[in-house]
Scaffold this active site. Sequence first.
Site, short mmCIF file in Angstrom:
data_model
loop_
_atom_site.label_atom_id
_atom_site.label_comp_id
_atom_site.label_asym_id
_atom_site.label_seq_id
_atom_site.Cartn_x
_atom_site.Cartn_y
_atom_site.Cartn_z
N ASN A 108 0.84 -1.19 0.00
CA ASN A 108 0.00 0.00 0.00
C ASN A 108 0.88 1.25 0.00
OD1 ASN A 108 -2.25 -1.83 0.62
ND2 ASN A 108 -1.41 -1.84 2.69
N GLU A 152 8.79 -4.62 -0.39
CA GLU A 152 7.66 -3.69 -0.35
C GLU A 152 8.10 -2.25 -0.62
OE1 GLU A 152 4.83 -5.16 -0.40
OE2 GLU A 152 5.85 -7.06 0.03
#
Length: 858
Positions: A268, A299
Site C-alpha cells: 500500500n 515492499e
Amino acid sequence: MPGTNLTREEAQRRARLLTVDSYGIELDLSGAQEGGTYRSVTTVLFRSAEAGAETFIDLVAPAVHEVVLNGTSLDVAAAFRDSRIALTHLHEGPNELTVVADCAYTNTGEGLHRFVDPVDEQAYLYTQFEVPDARRVFASFEQPDLKATFQFTVKAPEGWTVVSNSPTPEPKDHVWVFEPTPRISSYITALIVGPYHSVHSSYEKDGQSVPLGIYCRPSLAEYLDSDAIFEVTRQGFDWFQEKFAYDYPFAKYDQLFVPEFNAGAMENAGAVTIRDQYVFRSKVTDAAYEMRAETILHELAHMWFGDLVTMEWWNDLWLNESFATYTSIACQAYAPGSKWPHSWTTFANSMKTWAYRQDQLPSTHPIMADIRDLDDVLVNFDGITYAKGASVLKQLVAYVGQDEFFSGVQAYFKAHAFGNTQLSDLLGALEETSGRDLKTWSTAWLETAGINVLRPEIELDASGHVTSLAVRQEAPPLPAGAKGEPVLRPHRIAIGCYDLDGNGKLVRTSRIELDVEGARTEVPFPADTPRPAVILLNDDDLSYAKVRLDEESLRVVTEHLGDFEESLPRALCWASAWDMTRDGELATRDYLELVLSGITKESDIGVVQSLHRQVKLALDLYAAPEWREAGLTRWTDATLAHLRAAEPGSDHQLAWARAFAATARTPQQLDLLQGLLDGTETIEGLAVDTELRWAFVQRLAAVGLHDEEEISAEYERDRTAAGERHAAAARSARPLAEAKAEAWASVVESDKLPNALQEAVISGFVQTDQRELLAPYTEKFFAAVGKVWEARSHEMAQQIAVGLYPSLQVSRSTLDATDAWLASASPNAALQRLISESRSGVERALKAQEADAAAAVA
C-alpha cells in the site's frame, strides 16, 4: 461469490470510456469494537468519453441504501446486483456518483479485516485490497489502470490510531480527515485502524526528509526491534533512490505489522502492511531476519515498481513482483553495509527452487501470463511471477549490464510516473539505454513457458587435458495439460572451474562467461588445460535453468559438496541435487546420504534450514514406503546428534532443535522433548522459549502423548493470538478419529473460523505419519471442495482446496479420484488449476518413490 469476477475485456471497455478523477470516502468505524457492519459513503468524480453511455462500478456490500448519479437517485434494487452498480445515461465529460452502503468487517484477510486481540480484548483493523477487494470497503472502479486521487474521512473510537496513505491528521471529534493521495490505483489504498503501538523516526539525506513509522499491537511492543527495521528501511531508501534516480514518491512511509495477514506483506502506497509474525516473540535464526529484511525491501521497491508506475492489466503483474523481488535481493547483496551480502545464495536455494517447482506443473505459464479475468490473477501470485521473473531479470542484467539496466529503469520511471504501462514500455526504455534488441529475448523468456536443462559435454585427451567443452541445452516437454511448446532460449551463463586446494577446499580456479544459444554451444576453453575437479554450469547463478553435472564433477561434489569455499556454488549444487531428487534422477535414500555427508560443513544457516525442509519432504513423499521409516529413523538420529554437537546458543543449534522436533519418534526421543518442556532435561545453550515450546507440544500431540489437558495448559502459558493458533494446530494434530472429525467440521462444515485459525487447524490436521487415519478424508474432500469454493471467499476457499487435498495419499487411486472429480465437477479455471497442481505433486511423488525403490534393488 457470483458476480465478483471481472474480465479483461470488461476492464478494457471501461478504461476506454472513463477517466476517474477522485474518490471521497467516508467511513464510520466507531462501532468497530463490536463488529458487524459499518457505514460507507463514496463520492466519485469521473469523466465519460460518450454521452448516454453506460458502465458499472464495483461494490461488495450487505446493503446499499442510496445511489445518486449526477443528482438523480437511482432505484437501488434495480441498479445493485451481483456486486455491481449499473450506471446508465452518463454525461459526456464530468459525472458525479455517490453511493451510501453498509459494508461488512471480515475475518478472512480480505477487505477490512477485524481482529480482537485476546491479550487486551481490543479490536484491530486493517485493509487488504489486492487484487479486487477495495470494493468491499467502498464503491470503486476496481482495475489498476483507472487511477485517481483518494481522500479518506474516518470516524473511529477515541484513543485509536488511524493510518492511511496520506499523513495522519489531528482528529476532530474522533474524525480523521486525510489529505488526498496522488493518483494511484484502488488496490494500493489502505486504512489501518485501532489502538496500535507506534515508533517514529525519519529518513534524512541531502535535504530530503521522509517521516517513518512502525506500528504493531501493544501486546507485541516488547518484541518490536524497531531500530533494526529502520536500519534496513534506510538502507533501501539509499540504494533504491540512487539506482532509480527518482525520489521516494509519497509523503511518508509507514510499516504496520498487522495480525492474521494472508500474505507476507502488501505494498500500500506509504502504508505497507506486514504479517506480524515478523515481530519475533522468540529466538530465530539469522535466516529469519534475512527473510524479513527481503520482505521490507521488496515492499519498499514496490513504491516505485507498482505504486508509482503500475501495470495496465494483471497480465503484466510481473512488472510489479519480479522487479520488486530482483531489486530487493540485489539491494541486500550490493548495498554498502548490508548484513546479507550472500542473499543470492538464499535466492538460489529457496526462491528459485520454488520457481523450478512451479514451472514443472501443468499450470506453468509465461512470466507475462495470459490473464483473462480476476479468477486467473488470484491464483497467479506464484513462483513464476515472483521467482522465475526475478531470475530472468538477473540474467537480463548480466546480458545488458547493470548500469545500462538501471539507466533504462530510470528513464521508465521518469516517462511513466503515476501512470500505467505495458511490457513494451519497459523493454523500449531498456533497449534505448543498452543498445540491445530485446524483442527476441522477450519472446523467449517472458512470453513462453517451461524450463531448460543445461548439461556439460567434455572431451579429454589421454593425459586428462580438456580438448573440448560444450554446453548442451534441452527443452523438455511441457507438463501434460500445459499450454505452449518447449523452447530453447538464449542464456547468459558463467562456467566455474573448481579444484581442491591444499586445505581440502574446493576453490574456483577459472571462470568463463558466455552466451548459450541453441542445442549446443562450444565453450572457448583454454587449450592444454587439465580437467578441473568440478565444472559448474551457471556459476554465479546468472541464468534460470536446471543444471546437471558431468559424471566426474558429480562424484567430486558427492564427496566434497560441503568443501566449496563460497556459499553460492554450494547452494547451486544443493539445488541441483534436490531437483534431481524431485525428478526421480536421484533416489531419496541417496539424497539423504548426500545431505548427511555435507551438511556438517554447511555454514549458511538459510541453506541448512532449506535442507532440513527438503529432506523431511523427500522422506515423507518421495521415499519408497517400505523404506520410509528406516529413512526417518536415520534422519532423526542425525538431527539429535547435530543438536547435541552444535555450538551452544547458535543458530545451528536452534535449527537442529526444530528439525529434531519435527520427526522425533522413539520413546527416548519423545521423552527428551517432554523433558525439555518440563525442565527435567537441558541442552547447553538451548533456550526452550515460547515458540520452541509450541514446536515440542505439537509433535507430542501428533504422536498422542499430549491431549487436551496438556495443550490447554500450554495455552494458559501463552494466552495470545499466536498461542491460540498453536493450540488449534496441536488439537487437530492429535492421532484420534474424533480430533480429525472435529477439525474437519470446523474448517469444511462451518465458516466461523478466521483465516489464521483455519490455516492453523489445516496445518495440524495434515500429519505425515497419520496416513491411514486421514485416508477416509480423500472421498470427503472431493465431495466438499466444489461447494466450499462456491460458498467461501477466495482466500478461505484456496486454503481448503490446497491444504486439505489428499497429497499424502500417494497412490494411483488418488490420481484416479482427482481425474474423476475434474471430469465430473466442471470447476472454474482457478479451482481446476489448484487441484491439477496438487494432482501433479502426487504424480511426481509416485515417480520418485519408484526411483527410490529401484535404488534399493540396485
